[in-house]
Design a protein around this motif. Structure first.
Motif, PDB file in Angstrom:
ATOM      1  N   LEU A 162      40.321  45.965  51.661  1.00 14.80           N
ATOM      2  CA  LEU A 162      39.166  45.066  51.600  1.00 14.80           C
ATOM      3  C   LEU A 162      38.970  44.517  50.193  1.00 14.80           C
ATOM      4  N   THR A 163      39.168  45.351  49.194  1.00 10.92           N
ATOM      5  CA  THR A 163      38.996  44.910  47.797  1.00 10.92           C
ATOM      6  C   THR A 163      40.125  43.982  47.380  1.00 10.92           C
ATOM      7  N   ALA A 164      41.352  44.289  47.788  1.00 10.65           N
ATOM      8  CA  ALA A 164      42.506  43.478  47.395  1.00 10.65           C
ATOM      9  C   ALA A 164      42.467  42.079  47.987  1.00 10.65           C
ATOM     10  N   THR A 165      41.767  41.889  49.099  1.00 13.39           N
ATOM     11  CA  THR A 165      41.714  40.580  49.751  1.00 13.39           C
ATOM     12  C   THR A 165      40.536  39.727  49.271  1.00 13.39           C
ATOM     13  N   LEU A 166      39.725  40.259  48.342  1.00 13.52           N
ATOM     14  CA  LEU A 166      38.615  39.469  47.790  1.00 13.52           C
ATOM     15  C   LEU A 166      39.131  38.386  46.843  1.00 13.52           C
ATOM     16  N   PRO A 167      38.447  37.244  46.774  1.00 12.02           N
ATOM     17  CA  PRO A 167      38.773  36.252  45.740  1.00 12.02           C
ATOM     18  C   PRO A 167      38.021  36.596  44.451  1.00 12.02           C
ATOM     19  N   PHE A 168      38.724  36.570  43.327  1.00 13.43           N
ATOM     20  CA  PHE A 168      38.120  36.963  42.054  1.00 13.43           C
ATOM     21  C   PHE A 168      38.007  35.766  41.124  1.00 13.43           C
ATOM     22  N   CYS A 169      36.810  35.580  40.549  1.00  8.66           N
ATOM     23  CA  CYS A 169      36.570  34.492  39.608  1.00  8.66           C
ATOM     24  C   CYS A 169      36.692  34.953  38.161  1.00  8.66           C
ATOM     25  N   LEU A 170      36.502  36.260  37.927  1.00 12.04           N
ATOM     26  CA  LEU A 170      36.559  36.808  36.566  1.00 12.04           C
ATOM     27  C   LEU A 170      37.759  37.745  36.458  1.00 12.04           C
ATOM     28  N   LYS A 171      38.208  37.963  35.235  1.00  9.88           N
ATOM     29  CA  LYS A 171      39.426  38.749  35.029  1.00  9.88           C
ATOM     30  C   LYS A 171      39.177  40.075  34.319  1.00  9.88           C
ATOM     31  N   GLU A 172      38.108  40.166  33.520  1.00  5.77           N
ATOM     32  CA  GLU A 172      37.915  41.363  32.701  1.00  5.77           C
ATOM     33  C   GLU A 172      37.227  42.474  33.487  1.00  5.77           C
ATOM     34  N   VAL A 173      37.945  43.576  33.704  1.00  7.18           N
ATOM     35  CA  VAL A 173      37.429  44.741  34.416  1.00  7.18           C
ATOM     36  C   VAL A 173      36.722  45.640  33.404  1.00  7.18           C
ATOM     37  N   ALA A 174      35.433  45.863  33.597  1.00  7.92           N
ATOM     38  CA  ALA A 174      34.643  46.659  32.649  1.00  7.92           C
ATOM     39  C   ALA A 174      34.873  48.151  32.891  1.00  7.92           C
ATOM     40  N   HIS A 175      36.119  48.564  32.757  1.00  9.39           N
ATOM     41  CA  HIS A 175      36.500  49.951  33.030  1.00  9.39           C
ATOM     42  C   HIS A 175      37.851  50.184  32.367  1.00  9.39           C
ATOM     43  N   TYR A 176      38.311  51.450  32.413  1.00  8.72           N
ATOM     44  CA  TYR A 176      39.633  51.730  31.853  1.00  8.72           C
ATOM     45  C   TYR A 176      40.694  51.887  32.933  1.00  8.72           C
ATOM     46  N   PHE A 177      40.295  51.760  34.219  1.00 11.18           N
ATOM     47  CA  PHE A 177      41.262  51.680  35.315  1.00 11.18           C
ATOM     48  C   PHE A 177      40.634  50.876  36.444  1.00 11.18           C
ATOM     49  N   CYS A 178      41.411  50.540  37.447  1.00  8.57           N
ATOM     50  CA  CYS A 178      40.928  49.701  38.546  1.00  8.57           C
ATOM     51  C   CYS A 178      40.221  50.563  39.581  1.00  8.57           C
ATOM     52  N   ASP A 179      38.896  50.451  39.621  1.00 11.14           N
ATOM     53  CA  ASP A 179      38.089  51.179  40.598  1.00 11.14           C
ATOM     54  C   ASP A 179      37.276  50.177  41.408  1.00 11.14           C
ATOM     55  N   LEU A 180      36.671  50.646  42.492  1.00 12.59           N
ATOM     56  CA  LEU A 180      35.994  49.741  43.420  1.00 12.59           C
ATOM     57  C   LEU A 180      34.865  48.942  42.772  1.00 12.59           C
ATOM     58  N   ALA A 181      33.907  49.635  42.171  1.00 17.87           N
ATOM     59  CA  ALA A 181      32.708  48.959  41.658  1.00 17.87           C
ATOM     60  C   ALA A 181      33.020  47.916  40.594  1.00 17.87           C
ATOM     61  N   PRO A 182      33.800  48.229  39.549  1.00 15.22           N
ATOM     62  CA  PRO A 182      34.078  47.204  38.533  1.00 15.22           C
ATOM     63  C   PRO A 182      34.880  46.016  39.062  1.00 15.22           C
ATOM     64  N   LEU A 183      35.733  46.244  40.055  1.00 15.15           N
ATOM     65  CA  LEU A 183      36.482  45.127  40.631  1.00 15.15           C
ATOM     66  C   LEU A 183      35.585  44.236  41.481  1.00 15.15           C
ATOM     67  N   MET A 184      34.704  44.843  42.248  1.00 16.17           N
ATOM     68  CA  MET A 184      33.828  44.059  43.119  1.00 16.17           C
ATOM     69  C   MET A 184      32.856  43.187  42.322  1.00 16.17           C
ATOM     70  N   ARG A 185      32.542  43.613  41.088  1.00 22.25           N
ATOM     71  CA  ARG A 185      31.668  42.800  40.240  1.00 22.25           C
ATOM     72  C   ARG A 185      32.333  41.477  39.836  1.00 22.25           C
ATOM     73  N   LEU A 186      33.651  41.405  39.952  1.00 16.75           N
ATOM     74  CA  LEU A 186      34.383  40.204  39.538  1.00 16.75           C
ATOM     75  C   LEU A 186      34.574  39.204  40.675  1.00 16.75           C
ATOM     76  N   ALA A 187      34.168  39.572  41.889  1.00 19.96           N
ATOM     77  CA  ALA A 187      34.425  38.727  43.062  1.00 19.96           C
ATOM     78  C   ALA A 187      33.582  37.451  43.034  1.00 19.96           C
ATOM     79  N   CYS A 188      34.151  36.392  43.617  1.00 18.80           N
ATOM     80  CA  CYS A 188      33.460  35.107  43.700  1.00 18.80           C
ATOM     81  C   CYS A 188      32.457  35.065  44.849  1.00 18.80           C
TER      82      CYS A 188
END
Length: 315
Positions: A162-188
């Motif tokens: 579900l997360t991988a199929t989201l469209p993302f408008c931002l690139k900077e992940v506010a974390h030190y690894f790829c986790d659900l919450a910081p990635l979802m904050r970047l979605a369009c």
């Protein structure tokens, strides 16, 4: 118009921690030491269980499986953390990012199910001692351990996909690894539905398992209180104390991170909590199971004595 505004990014940038000056090398060295000690401690438990016949029991088999999970679990995120501590913001391809997300959650859910199996093992050992070895045969142990891996890697497919199929408008992940919450904050797009789906899957996996563990320990407590002597009650409780400590550590951090919406906590809080479950817990588990355990200490002594005898033998 939506397709114009949405940007399916090919890469992300991991922000990591904002450390400067003398704090940066200290943070790097401290993290590296904890990581290496985590690997050494968990690998030591795996080796001891394989080499010492005194640890050829179902309980130690499951402890060694837990250590194996922890080796991969800590290695999924900590190298990325070390890289961001050393170099600051680090680029990561979207493919690698989503693989990290999937593997991290798969191993986390595998550990969740494994803790349930370990509680079942203690329940059978204490409540059905005469039938324990028949109920927990080697074949049953292997099937249960395999089932935790299948269940963990299957359940993690839902939130990762579900997360991988989201469209993302931002690139900077506010974390030190790829986790659900910081990635979802970047979605369009609005991710409220995704949040509910993630909560349902992770909530069922952790919540139902936690209820199972509580039920099993309720049965254990009832059986232990019926034991005739204080010494036998203390011995029964001592075999469960390490597992209960690990369960408390795991679920305290899991519920803190995954209960509630991704935006309910600050980004800095997310990163600090992540350090607990991604770095500190895998470091503490072998300490909890070994330094407080007489059988593991004796097994280590026997293995060291065997190695000394081999080294002294003439070639």
């Amino acid at each position: 118009m939506d397709h114009v505004n949405h940007n399916w990014t090919q890469s992300f940038i991991l922000a990591g921690f904002t450390t400067t000056g003398t704090l940066q090398p200290l943070a790097f060295l401290g993290t590296l030491c904890i990581y290496l000690l985590s690997l050494a401690g968990n690998i030591l438990i795996i080796v001891l269980v394989q080499l010492d016949s005194g640890l050829f029991t179902p309980m130690y088999f499951f402890i060694s499986v837990l250590s194996f999970v922890e080796v991969w679990y800590v290695s999924t995120t900590v190298p990325t953390l070390l890289h961001t501590l050393l170099h600051g913001c680090s680029p990561i391809s979207s493919a690698v990012c989503f693989i990290q997300l999937y593997v991290f959650h798969s191993l986390g859910m595998t550990e969740c199910y494994l803790l349930g199996v370990m509680a079942l093992d203690r329940y059978l050992a204490i409540c059905f001692p005469l039938h324990y070895h028949a109920l927990m045969s080697r074949q049953v142990q292997l099937r249960l351990a395999g089932a935790t891996w299948v269940a963990g890697f299957s359940a993690a497919l839902v939130p990762a996909t579900l997360t991988a199929t989201l469209p993302f408008c931002l690139k900077e992940v506010a974390h030190y690894f790829c986790d659900l919450a910081p990635l979802m904050r970047l979605a369009c797009v609005d991710t409220s539905w995704h949040t509910r789906a993630h909560g349902a899957v992770i909530g069922v996996a952790t919540g139902c398992n936690f209820v199972l563990i509580l039920g099993l320990y309720g049965g254990i407590l009832n059986a232990v209180l019926k034991l005739p002597s204080a010494a036998s009650r203390a011995k029964a409780f001592s075999t469960c104390s390490s597992h209960m400590t690990v369960v408390a550590l795991f679920y305290a951090s899991a519920f803190t991170v995954y209960v509630g919406s991704p935006g309910s906590r600050s980004e800095g809080t997310d990163k600090l909590i992540a350090l607990v479950y991604a770095l500190v817990t895998p470091f503490l588990n072998p300490i909890i199971y070994s330094l407080r355990n007489k059988e593991v200490k004796e097994a280590l002594r026997r293995v060291i004595d065997r190695i000394r005898i081999i080294l002294r033998e003439p070639q």
